[in-house]
Design a protein around this motif. Structure first.
Motif, PDB file in Angstrom:
ATOM      1  N   THR A  24       0.846  -1.184   0.000  1.00  0.00           N
ATOM      2  CA  THR A  24       0.000   0.000   0.000  1.00  0.00           C
ATOM      3  C   THR A  24       0.890   1.245   0.000  1.00  0.00           C
ATOM      4  OG1 THR A  24      -0.015   0.158   2.408  1.00  0.00           O
ATOM      5  CG2 THR A  24      -1.681  -1.242   1.401  1.00  0.00           C
ATOM      6  N   GLU A  25       0.269   2.413   0.041  1.00  0.00           N
ATOM      7  CA  GLU A  25       1.058   3.604   0.321  1.00  0.00           C
ATOM      8  C   GLU A  25       1.762   3.409   1.663  1.00  0.00           C
ATOM      9  OE1 GLU A  25      -2.742   5.524  -1.544  1.00  0.00           O
ATOM     10  OE2 GLU A  25      -2.256   3.707  -0.410  1.00  0.00           O
ATOM     11  N   GLY A  26       2.938   4.001   1.764  1.00  0.00           N
ATOM     12  CA  GLY A  26       3.711   3.838   2.990  1.00  0.00           C
ATOM     13  C   GLY A  26       3.018   4.384   4.216  1.00  0.00           C
ATOM     14  N   ASP A  27       2.124   5.361   4.048  1.00  0.00           N
ATOM     15  CA  ASP A  27       1.442   5.919   5.208  1.00  0.00           C
ATOM     16  C   ASP A  27       0.059   5.308   5.428  1.00  0.00           C
ATOM     17  OD1 ASP A  27       0.258   7.208   3.068  1.00  0.00           O
ATOM     18  OD2 ASP A  27       0.728   9.239   3.732  1.00  0.00           O
ATOM     19  N   PHE A  28      -0.160   4.125   4.857  1.00  0.00           N
ATOM     20  CA  PHE A  28      -1.327   3.310   5.219  1.00  0.00           C
ATOM     21  C   PHE A  28      -0.886   2.001   5.861  1.00  0.00           C
ATOM     22  CE2 PHE A  28      -4.773   0.258   4.392  1.00  0.00           C
ATOM     23  CZ  PHE A  28      -5.873   0.974   4.852  1.00  0.00           C
ATOM     24  N   ILE A  29       0.383   1.679   5.763  1.00  0.00           N
ATOM     25  CA  ILE A  29       0.867   0.344   6.086  1.00  0.00           C
ATOM     26  C   ILE A  29       0.756  -0.008   7.562  1.00  0.00           C
ATOM     27  CG2 ILE A  29       3.311   0.878   6.517  1.00  0.00           C
ATOM     28  CD1 ILE A  29       3.964  -1.498   4.621  1.00  0.00           C
ATOM     29  N   GLU A  30       0.713   1.000   8.437  1.00  0.00           N
ATOM     30  CA  GLU A  30       0.625   0.720   9.869  1.00  0.00           C
ATOM     31  C   GLU A  30      -0.818   0.608  10.362  1.00  0.00           C
ATOM     32  OE1 GLU A  30       3.089  -0.070  11.793  1.00  0.00           O
ATOM     33  OE2 GLU A  30       4.731   0.420  10.411  1.00  0.00           O
TER      34      GLU A  30
ATOM     35  N   THR B 256      15.951   5.487   8.010  1.00  0.00           N
ATOM     36  CA  THR B 256      16.287   4.907   6.703  1.00  0.00           C
ATOM     37  C   THR B 256      15.030   4.440   5.988  1.00  0.00           C
ATOM     38  OG1 THR B 256      16.720   2.728   7.702  1.00  0.00           O
ATOM     39  CG2 THR B 256      18.576   4.221   7.458  1.00  0.00           C
ATOM     40  N   GLY B 257      14.195   3.636   6.651  1.00  0.00           N
ATOM     41  CA  GLY B 257      13.019   3.095   5.983  1.00  0.00           C
ATOM     42  C   GLY B 257      11.928   4.119   5.734  1.00  0.00           C
ATOM     43  N   TYR B 258      11.546   4.853   6.779  1.00  0.00           N
ATOM     44  CA  TYR B 258      10.471   5.826   6.641  1.00  0.00           C
ATOM     45  C   TYR B 258      10.974   7.196   6.209  1.00  0.00           C
ATOM     46  CZ  TYR B 258       6.833   2.806   8.551  1.00  0.00           C
ATOM     47  OH  TYR B 258       5.921   1.801   8.720  1.00  0.00           O
ATOM     48  N   SER B 259      12.244   7.445   6.318  1.00  0.00           N
ATOM     49  CA  SER B 259      12.870   8.741   6.019  1.00  0.00           C
ATOM     50  C   SER B 259      12.085   9.866   6.691  1.00  0.00           C
ATOM     51  CB  SER B 259      13.041   8.940   4.512  1.00  0.00           C
ATOM     52  OG  SER B 259      11.825   9.104   3.817  1.00  0.00           O
ATOM     53  N   SER B 260      11.469  10.745   5.920  1.00  0.00           N
ATOM     54  CA  SER B 260      10.733  11.872   6.506  1.00  0.00           C
ATOM     55  C   SER B 260       9.360  11.484   7.020  1.00  0.00           C
ATOM     56  CB  SER B 260      10.571  12.961   5.442  1.00  0.00           C
ATOM     57  OG  SER B 260       9.854  12.454   4.328  1.00  0.00           O
ATOM     58  N   ASN B 261       8.926  10.264   6.738  1.00  0.00           N
ATOM     59  CA  ASN B 261       7.511   9.912   6.895  1.00  0.00           C
ATOM     60  C   ASN B 261       7.195   9.105   8.145  1.00  0.00           C
ATOM     61  OD1 ASN B 261       7.450  11.185   4.469  1.00  0.00           O
ATOM     62  ND2 ASN B 261       6.776   9.438   3.275  1.00  0.00           N
ATOM     63  N   TYR B 262       7.888   9.393   9.238  1.00  0.00           N
ATOM     64  CA  TYR B 262       7.588   8.702  10.499  1.00  0.00           C
ATOM     65  C   TYR B 262       6.198   9.084  11.015  1.00  0.00           C
ATOM     66  CZ  TYR B 262       8.426   6.735  15.152  1.00  0.00           C
ATOM     67  OH  TYR B 262       8.350   5.993  16.310  1.00  0.00           O
ATOM     68  N   TYR B 263       5.614  10.137  10.477  1.00  0.00           N
ATOM     69  CA  TYR B 263       4.248  10.518  10.847  1.00  0.00           C
ATOM     70  C   TYR B 263       3.260   9.384  10.632  1.00  0.00           C
ATOM     71  CZ  TYR B 263       3.005  10.794   5.900  1.00  0.00           C
ATOM     72  OH  TYR B 263       2.749  10.466   4.587  1.00  0.00           O
ATOM     73  N   THR B 264       3.655   8.404   9.830  1.00  0.00           N
ATOM     74  CA  THR B 264       2.794   7.267   9.498  1.00  0.00           C
ATOM     75  C   THR B 264       2.173   6.639  10.743  1.00  0.00           C
ATOM     76  OG1 THR B 264       3.921   6.742   7.438  1.00  0.00           O
ATOM     77  CG2 THR B 264       2.847   4.924   8.557  1.00  0.00           C
ATOM     78  N   TYR B 265       2.965   6.462  11.794  1.00  0.00           N
ATOM     79  CA  TYR B 265       2.449   5.785  12.987  1.00  0.00           C
ATOM     80  C   TYR B 265       1.282   6.546  13.606  1.00  0.00           C
ATOM     81  CZ  TYR B 265       6.244   2.402  12.961  1.00  0.00           C
ATOM     82  OH  TYR B 265       7.081   1.373  12.617  1.00  0.00           O
ATOM     83  N   ALA B 266       1.437   7.849  13.790  1.00  0.00           N
ATOM     84  CA  ALA B 266       0.368   8.639  14.400  1.00  0.00           C
ATOM     85  C   ALA B 266      -0.822   8.772  13.454  1.00  0.00           C
ATOM     86  CB  ALA B 266       0.895  10.018  14.789  1.00  0.00           C
TER      87      ALA B 266
END
Length: 674
Positions: free
Chosen positions: A482-488, A590-600
């Protein structure tokens, strides 16, 4: 295949299904040479598929072009996934080193593919107006990824981008390896271990010099930070844990940030953060900042109330205490919860021996998703790994591997990995959990903290996404593609099931007496567990803002030490500890780079999803089947936004998240006691 009269020839004849599906089946888990040979075979199949694709001179269709592109991607994914697993888990350092080189080699092939103008032109030439929605989405997303990679640039620019991507991959791999192999130890006296559980003390006996050696691995580190009453020991462990891979990773991270920004510059983006969010649900760095602002507003007041209570409580216990630093945060929260809620998190550990927890997680998932798990005779990379098959209606539908306890040289984190990307009619999906829970040694029951059990549920959510979403027509949208910010979302959704009393009591039994975890204890545990959520979200905002800021400004202006301290003091109320270099072991950079916002961001969606389940019958209601069909089984076949709307009938809303964040305040917290 180039014969225009040969349209009836199967274009897939050039790409046979892999006979040796697993690198460890041909010795790749023990031999660097065998691993390299296995990866070479996958890359050769990848190249054969691309050659067949480019040789076609009939009108291009999904059947004669996309099918071959997908086969090329499938072989690349197979090689990259298993080399990545062995990079994390292989017992022999020589094999891990080779696996890292193979991951780099696969990444180079992937970079070359993403900049291959001839392949892009071939895919662009296909007519897809007659295709189903999943195929259309796949093609459109693929073409977008090509454009974001720079395929439409001139040849010289594409070559430059390829080298930049290869450099970034090399930096990322070395950064991760340094964390993996950068574990540290500290020594302690028996007196300094006051407050730690008896089974912990039993496992940590003094050496010949009378010292007790503790590692920064999770089963050693986390209990110290939670239970050890000695502040000096907690701070030594904190600094050891937060200086792993320092100073080596400082320079690597600086180089990685510079390389990523150069890629963004070449592609015409203001920053790497804008590039990295361009094909995500969030869409831009500016949208991420708007989301972070909402998180800030929703957590600020609650966090202040939590911190005030904890500090007040701690000063009653230690009148001379001037401040609480981050190394003492977990300890004082634990002490407060014991007093305010009459809940001692050590008291539930005997109810969570590893074997019972594993059985409980599997049983919960089996009932929720209507599947069966059976032990498998299939080999794995290490004898400590458990292998399971997933069955449904008398049919084998997948396989997974549980590598759940620490080993020397093994990755020290908790993660889910693809092993085989499922493709309908070609490969069954396979995935692995690589974790570091207590236990694994003879005689050690592996007593887990309740936070460990939540983590197990979380990672198993990823695994079920990979298996149930691994039956699509195309490898490129299979599993959790999926998109990286849906995966969690699926992982954070499943962890909410841990909060249900009936689910818990089905497996939480005392490892010595067999007693079921009492209902009253569960109620106290849930109340105590809800305390600190807002403050915990502030920590997530800190990590999220750090990952965004590092990728959303000129790298030449970044001072890593100054940046982490400034952001820490902006979002965290706890005293800063000099010498903290957490950025060197923040593996998500490394994996999420700038997109650690994914979790929240995904927590908001996951809690809204969980709210659709019947609290009186979480596992038996209709929501489980609907969730499986509209979300998990889709893999990456449609945009995340559509999956949210398919399941909820609307976009996600903040209400469930806000309620969860402030659940502790629904009932008045008892007055702090001394």
């Amino acid at each position: 295949m180039s014969n225009p009269n040969a349209a009836s020839v199967d274009p897939m004849a050039a790409v046979s299904v892999c006979n040796e599906l697993h690198a460890w089946e041909c010795g790749g888990g023990q031999s660097a040479e065998a691993l390299s040979n296995w990866v070479s075979e996958r890359l050769a199949a990848h190249e054969a598929a691309l050659a067949a694709l480019l040789a076609i001179d009939t009108p291009r269709t999904p059947e004669n072009t996309l099918r071959l592109y997908d086969a090329a991607l499938e072989q690349l994914s197979l090689a990259g996934a298993q080399a990545g697993v062995l990079n994390s888990v292989a017992a022999d350092k020589a094999v891990r080193d080779q696996a890292q080189r193979e991951v780099q080699r696969v990444a180079m092939a992937g970079s070359a593919l993403s900049l291959n103008r001839a392949v892009y032109d071939a895919l662009s030439a296909m007519r897809i107006d007659h295709c189903n929605a999943a195929t259309t989405h796949y093609v459109e997303r693929t073409l977008l990824s090509y454009r974001l990679a720079g395929v439409d640039k001139d040849e010289e620019t594409r070559e430059h981008l390829k080298k930049l991507h290869e450099r970034a991959t090399q930096h990322s791999l070395q950064f991760s390896r340094n964390i993996q192999e950068g574990g540290k130890t500290i020594t302690a006296t028996r007196a300094e271990l006051d407050g730690l559980p008896e089974d912990y003390l039993d496992r940590h006996q003094p050496n010949a010099d009378g010292d007790i050696v503790l590692t920064t691995d999770q089963p050693d580190m986390q209990p110290v930070m939670t239970f050890a009453s000695n502040a000096g020991l907690r701070q030594r462990m904190f600094l050891a844990y937060n200086t792993r891979a320092y100073p080596a990773n400082k320079e690597i991270l600086e180089q990685l940030l510079t390389t990523r920004q150069e890629i963004a510059d070449v592609l015409g983006f203001r920053s790497w953060a804008d590039l990295a969010t361009a094909d995500q649900m969030m869409g831009s760095a500016a949208n991420v900042r708007e989301f972070l602002k909402k998180l800030d507003e929703s957590s600020c007041e609650g966090a202040a109330r939590e911190v005030e209570r904890v500090v007040e409580f701690a000063r009653k216990r230690q009148p001379n205490l001037e401040s609480i630093d981050m190394s003492s945060r977990g300890y004082w929260y634990e002490q407060f919860r014991r007093a305010a809620y009459e809940f001692d998190s050590q008291s539930v550990r005997p109810y969570f021996p590893y074997a019972k927890v594993e059985a409980g997680v599997l049983d919960t998932a089996a009932r929720l998703f209507k599947v069966e798990f059976r032990p498998s005779p299939s080999p794995a990379w290490d004898e400590a790994v458990s292998v399971y098959e997933v069955w449904e209606g008398g049919k084998l539908v997948g396989r997974f591997y549980l590598d759940m306890h620490p080993r020397e040289g093994k990755d020290k984190w908790f993660s889910a990995h693809p092993v085989v990307t499922g493709v309908r009619g070609r490969y069954l999906p396979e995935a692995a959990l690589i974790c570091n829970f207590p236990g694994g040694d003879p005689g050690d029951p592996g007593l887990m903290q309740y936070s460990d059990v939540v983590t197990f549920f979380h990672e198993f959510g990823h695994l079920m996404h990979a298996i149930l979403g691994g039956h699509t027509e195309w490898a490129g949208i299979s599993g959790f593609a999926t998109e990286g910010d849906f995966i969690e979302v699926p992982s954070q959704m499943l962890e909410e099931f841990f909060r249900d009393e009936k689910v818990l009591q089905a497996f939480a039994r005392h490892y010595q007496t067999g007693e079921t975890l009492p209902s009253e204890t569960i109620k106290k545990m849930k109340k105590a567990g809800s305390f600190g959520r807002a403050d915990g979200m502030r920590t997530q905002i800190y990590y999220t803002t750090l990952s965004l800021d590092l990728h959303d400004q000129d790298p030449k202006q970044i001072d890593l030490d100054r940046s982490i301290r400034a952001l820490y003091e902006r979002f965290q109320p706890w005293q800063w500890i000099d010498g903290n270099r957490m950025y060197c072991s923040f593996g998500h950079l490394t994996g999420y780079s700038s997109n650690y916002y994914t979790y929240a961001f995904d927590k908001v969606i996951a809690l809204d999803f969980f709210g659709q389940f019947d609290p009186a019958d979480l596992l038996g209601g209709e929501a489980g089947a609907r969730y499986r069909k509209t979300v998990l089984e889709q893999g990456g076949s449609k945009p995340g936004r559509e999956m949210v709307r398919d399941f909820l009938g609307r976009d996600e809303e903040f209400q469930a998240f806000t309620k969860w964040l402030n659940e502790e305040f629904e009932e008045q917290i008892p007055a702090s006691s001394s």
